[in-house]
Design a protein around this motif. Structure first.
Motif, short mmCIF file in Angstrom:
data_model
loop_
_atom_site.label_atom_id
_atom_site.label_comp_id
_atom_site.label_asym_id
_atom_site.label_seq_id
_atom_site.Cartn_x
_atom_site.Cartn_y
_atom_site.Cartn_z
N LEU A 1 61.07 72.56 97.83
CA LEU A 1 62.00 73.67 97.62
C LEU A 1 62.04 74.09 96.15
O LEU A 1 62.12 75.28 95.83
N MET A 2 61.98 73.11 95.25
CA MET A 2 61.95 73.43 93.82
C MET A 2 60.65 74.15 93.46
O MET A 2 60.64 75.04 92.60
N LEU A 3 59.56 73.78 94.13
CA LEU A 3 58.29 74.45 93.90
C LEU A 3 58.38 75.93 94.30
O LEU A 3 57.86 76.80 93.59
N PHE A 4 59.06 76.21 95.41
CA PHE A 4 59.28 77.61 95.81
C PHE A 4 59.96 78.38 94.67
O PHE A 4 59.57 79.50 94.35
N TRP B 1 67.58 76.11 98.48
CA TRP B 1 67.37 74.70 98.12
C TRP B 1 68.69 73.93 98.21
O TRP B 1 68.76 72.86 98.83
N LEU B 2 69.74 74.46 97.60
CA LEU B 2 71.04 73.79 97.62
C LEU B 2 71.60 73.71 99.04
O LEU B 2 72.15 72.67 99.45
N LEU B 3 71.46 74.79 99.81
CA LEU B 3 71.97 74.82 101.17
C LEU B 3 71.25 73.81 102.06
O LEU B 3 71.89 73.04 102.79
N LEU B 4 69.91 73.80 102.00
CA LEU B 4 69.14 72.86 102.83
C LEU B 4 69.39 71.41 102.41
O LEU B 4 69.44 70.51 103.25
#
Length: 199
Positions: free
Chosen positions: A134-137, A114-117
């Motif tokens: 991404l947070m849902l993942f 999430w941070l990288l993307l």
């Protein structure tokens, strides 16, 4: 712990008010009830069952809001995170074949992704996957582990690809509803898939 439970039920009350004011929301709520009954029969009446049923409620909220407004509501993400934390300490769960290590490892890895993307998208000034997705993942991993999360993402992506191709829709894709469907399928048949792959 009591504070987290109280906070969770405040979120449920607030979201329920949104459900009853929209026809599409009522349809999603009806589908949730059907799936909830199936999941209850599948998992029996263990401590895991209410966690999954409440998670289903918040996932439905995510599907509705993302479909209408193209965003993942943080209220539901926070609620799923709280449920995921509860799940980490749950014993004799139907998903005991997925270890605590797998859930925490997946959570950390998805946070890193999430941070990288987010960094890459900010640098390139493009957005090919929303931060809410991404947070849902991340939070779903706390519930079903990284293996079934990846399976759910794959199923959701496949369904999204087919439906969007059939609709010939070139607009921005609300990915949340498809992810929710993928994660529900993971809950329904994830144990079978896991045993088929690893045994």
């Amino acid at each position: 712990m009591c504070f987290l439970v109280a906070l969770l039920f405040c979120f449920i009350k607030k979201i329920y008010q949104q459900f009853i004011n929209n026809k599409f929301s009522k349809a999603v709520l009806f589908i949730q009830i059907i799936v909830g009954v199936i999941l209850t029969l599948k998992f029996s009446f263990s401590l895991f069952t209410p966690i999954i049923l409440i998670s289903l409620f918040f996932m439905g909220h995510i599907a509705i809001i993302d479909k209408m407004k193209y965003l993942i509501p943080y209220l539901s993400i926070i609620s799923l995170f709280i449920l995921g934390v509860f799940n980490l300490f749950l014993k004799n769960s139907p998903f005991d074949f997925i270890s605590l290590y797998d859930k925490l490892f997946g959570f950390i890895i998805f946070i890193f992704i999430w941070l990288l993307l987010s960094f890459i998208q900010n640098k390139l000034s493009v957005q090919f996957l929303g931060g809410g997705d991404l947070m849902l993942f991340c939070v779903i991993t706390l519930l079903i582990g990284w293996q079934l999360t990846i399976f759910g993402i794959s199923i959701g992506s496949f369904i999204a690809l087919i439906i969007e191709k059939l609709k010939r829709n070139n607009k921005h894709l609300p990915f949340g509803p498809y992810l929710v469907v993928g994660f529900i399928i993971s809950l329904l048949i994830g144990d079978f898939i896991f045993n088929f792959i690893y045994l």
